[in-house]
Design a protein around this motif. Structure first.
Motif, mmCIF file in Angstrom:
data_model
loop_
_atom_site.group_PDB
_atom_site.id
_atom_site.type_symbol
_atom_site.label_atom_id
_atom_site.label_comp_id
_atom_site.label_asym_id
_atom_site.label_seq_id
_atom_site.Cartn_x
_atom_site.Cartn_y
_atom_site.Cartn_z
ATOM 1 N N THR A 134 0.840 -1.187 0.000
ATOM 2 C CA THR A 134 0.000 0.000 0.000
ATOM 3 C C THR A 134 0.882 1.247 0.000
ATOM 4 O O THR A 134 2.105 1.168 0.156
ATOM 5 C CB THR A 134 -0.894 0.031 1.243
ATOM 6 O OG1 THR A 134 -0.061 0.216 2.411
ATOM 7 C CG2 THR A 134 -1.699 -1.260 1.388
ATOM 8 N N THR A 135 0.242 2.395 -0.133
ATOM 9 C CA THR A 135 1.004 3.643 -0.046
ATOM 10 C C THR A 135 1.651 3.795 1.325
ATOM 11 O O THR A 135 2.778 4.310 1.435
ATOM 12 C CB THR A 135 0.088 4.845 -0.319
ATOM 13 O OG1 THR A 135 -1.084 4.747 0.502
ATOM 14 C CG2 THR A 135 -0.321 4.904 -1.785
ATOM 15 N N LEU A 136 0.982 3.335 2.380
ATOM 16 C CA LEU A 136 1.576 3.432 3.711
ATOM 17 C C LEU A 136 2.762 2.481 3.850
ATOM 18 O O LEU A 136 3.751 2.807 4.516
ATOM 19 C CB LEU A 136 0.529 3.141 4.793
ATOM 20 C CG LEU A 136 0.982 3.397 6.243
ATOM 21 C CD1 LEU A 136 1.427 4.844 6.430
ATOM 22 C CD2 LEU A 136 -0.135 3.058 7.226
ATOM 23 N N ASP A 137 2.692 1.327 3.214
ATOM 24 C CA ASP A 137 3.838 0.417 3.205
ATOM 25 C C ASP A 137 5.047 1.080 2.550
ATOM 26 O O ASP A 137 6.188 0.932 3.007
ATOM 27 C CB ASP A 137 3.497 -0.878 2.466
ATOM 28 C CG ASP A 137 2.447 -1.716 3.186
ATOM 29 O OD1 ASP A 137 2.369 -1.640 4.428
ATOM 30 O OD2 ASP A 137 1.703 -2.429 2.488
ATOM 31 N N LEU A 138 4.812 1.815 1.453
ATOM 32 C CA LEU A 138 5.906 2.530 0.796
ATOM 33 C C LEU A 138 6.452 3.625 1.699
ATOM 34 O O LEU A 138 7.670 3.860 1.743
ATOM 35 C CB LEU A 138 5.439 3.126 -0.528
ATOM 36 C CG LEU A 138 5.018 2.166 -1.630
ATOM 37 C CD1 LEU A 138 4.748 2.938 -2.920
ATOM 38 C CD2 LEU A 138 6.071 1.100 -1.878
ATOM 39 N N GLU A 139 5.567 4.304 2.403
ATOM 40 C CA GLU A 139 6.008 5.341 3.324
ATOM 41 C C GLU A 139 6.916 4.752 4.395
ATOM 42 O O GLU A 139 7.967 5.315 4.718
ATOM 43 C CB GLU A 139 4.801 6.030 3.956
ATOM 44 C CG GLU A 139 5.165 7.167 4.896
ATOM 45 C CD GLU A 139 3.949 7.961 5.340
ATOM 46 O OE1 GLU A 139 3.355 8.665 4.495
ATOM 47 O OE2 GLU A 139 3.599 7.879 6.536
#
Length: 533
Positions: free
Chosen positions: A454-459
């Motif tokens: 997810t985008t949070l995983d990338l963050e």
């Protein structure tokens, strides 16, 4: 560490930081690069994400288009990029026997595919004309990417086609696509390049789609997206080699905790705090991250053309899979090797893309989710061990669109990840003749070889605020006519407002994608300034 003073300190060891380090060290500058992870490369890495399976996937970034040949030649990089024969395959929604195959090696076969799909080849000619138009834009602008920024007027003059400039730069891209092309599927094939990692409508007056589209079609003057042989990690390893051989000091497990406007950099390594000083500091982190590192917020972390309070927002979900073999298609007229040999578009008709954007604005996961697939192993089986290659195994990378970061929190990330993965698999199943889950291999612990980010995983993994793969809103590759050009940093598009601190990553103007351009241009700005002192 005995030395505490350097010509340049680079914060972040992604591929752009490595590029800057290599150029600066080759120019005789004393360079220290600090990376918080235990490895270098940032998003441009290869990894074996599945326990006990020696399959090294390009985990985050996967294709190369924007890396200039000049950088590869300047730094003596041993990088092989393979061109894919097939540009794309797109099944027609609701018609299991039809799909559009764009074959880069056979124009007449592509024309016939247009006829079978739409009953006419009129859009084949229209798409050819549109590709020729974007090619003119690419050949005009890309040669400027490794030089000081042109002004808007200068860039317009380079194109030397006012009507085309207005069409692609001044007016919402959706107007051009719908005027030139009539079929919804063909419109969608063109439009997806404007939406990768960008949450917007094709008709939005912000022109975010236009900027995203531009960076997807100008690479090396052709817009071709190539496979890095050996995986994306080869690109970073070659840049690391070039930087080390030039004499740069590269430290991993070194987390920067603050940067001062005067060039002081604090970092923690082996449990101890260290302080070094750079005549220049290059930030290979997102501008929003730099802003948090700057002491007291005394220096703006972004170019003055960028809103300082805008938090970056990514808009995608990424799924990596390892399959026993390629799946069978509903469309039996196309071989899976051809369909998966380029970009496989799923549920990405123009109308569906716009509808999915509206659904996402209302907080709903788009169903069916617009997705596109890349199969690295078809072009480059070297990322798999011989036994998997012999057995017919293949990798798939799926990129789901219109998944804005605003939905995802620390509390719901696990649940959202599972929902998004299920939506991606359902989108794939809608065009396949067999369930994709039946083909997913198992790791050493019996778990399916599937990884969803997810985008949070990338963050979390890459320190990308909001999971934005561009580190923030993309900017035009030119300056407005009245923009200041008083400093080297301003002229090269890497300024922060502080003469000692420059941006050298994807947040630099012209910095998005795996390109090295942000690192090259920051290095050139430093060298230009030092030469003038």
């Amino acid at each position: 560490m005995a030395n505490t003073s350097y010509d340049v300190v680079i914060v972040g060891g992604g591929h752009n930081g490595l590029t800057a380090a290599a150029y600066l060290a080759r120019a005789g500058k004393e360079v220290l690069l600090l990376e918080r992870d235990d490895h270098l490369g940032g998003a441009a890495v290869s990894a074996a994400p599945f326990d006990g399976v020696d399959a090294r996937l390009s985990r985050y970034s996967y294709l190369v288009s924007l890396m200039p040949k000049q950088i590869i030649e300047d730094l003596g990089l041993d990088i092989e990029l393979a061109r894919r024969r097939y540009s794309s395959y797109t099944p027609v929604p609701g018609n299991t026997a039809a799909g559009l195959l764009i074959d880069g090696g056979d124009a007449e076969a592509t024309r016939e595919s247009f006829k079978r799909m739409a009953g006419s080849d009129a859009d084949f000619d229209a798409m050819q004309e549109f590709d020729a138009a974007t090619g003119r834009l690419a050949r005009a602008l890309f040669p400027t990417f490794c030089g000081p920024l042109p002004s808007r007027s200068e860039a317009r003059k380079l194109l030397d086609d006012d009507a085309l400039w207005d069409e692609l730069i001044e007016q919402p891209l959706g107007q051009s696509i719908t005027r030139r092309i009539s079929d919804d599927v063909v419109r969608g094939v063109v439009a997806t390049d404007a939406l990768i990692g960008t949450f917007t409508s094709l008709d939005a007056p912000s022109l975010d789609a236009n900027r995203c589209f531009l960076y997807h079609v100008v690479g090396n003057g052709t817009g071709d997206w190539d496979i890095p042989i050996g995986g994306m990690g080869v690109v970073s390893r070659e840049l690391e080699r070039a930087a080390r051989e030039a004499g740069a000091t590269l430290l991993t497990d070194a987390e920067v905790t603050s940067v001062s406007p005067a060039g002081g950099v604090r970092y923690v390594s082996d449990g101890a705090e260290h302080i070094v000083e750079g005549r220049h500091v290059l930030a290979n982190v997102a501008p929003a991250v730099l802003d948090g590192l700057l002491d007291g917020g005394q220096s703006p972390a972004v170019d003055t053309a960028r809103p300082e309070n805008a938090r970056p927002e990514g808009a995608q979900v990424k799924v990596n899979l390892l399959l026993a073999r390629l799946p069978r298609l509903n469309d039996e007229t196309v071989a899976p090797e051809a369909a998966f040999g380029g970009t496989f578009h799923i549920n990405e008709g123009y109308g569906r893309l716009e509808q999915a954007y509206q659904e996402a604005l209302e907080g709903a996961i788009p169903h069916p989710m617009p997705c596109e697939i890349y199969c690295h192993s078809l072009t480059d089986p070297s990322i798999l061990p011989p036994e998997l290659v012999a057995a017919g195994a293949q990798t798939l990378t799926v990129f789901g669109l219109h998944i804005p970061h605003r939905w995802i929190t620390e509390e719901n990330n696990d649940a959202r990840r599972a929902e998004l993965q299920a939506a991606v698999l359902a989108s794939l199943d809608s065009v396949l003749a067999e369930p994709i889950e039946d083909l997913i291999l198992r790791d050493a612990n019996g778990r399916p070889c599937i990884e969803t980010k997810t985008t949070l995983d990338l963050e979390h993994a890459l320190n990308m605020p909001g999971g934005n793969i561009f580190h923030g809103a993309l900017q035009w590759p030119f300056l407005e006519d009245d923009a200041p050009r008083n400093t080297a940093a301003e002229r090269w598009g890497v300024g922060t407002g502080n003469p000692r601190i420059l941006v050298c990553g994807a947040g630099a103007r012209r910095g998005g994608g795996v390109s090295g351009i942000g690192g090259h241009n920051a290095a050139m700005a430093v060298l230009e300034e030092l030469a003038g002192q």
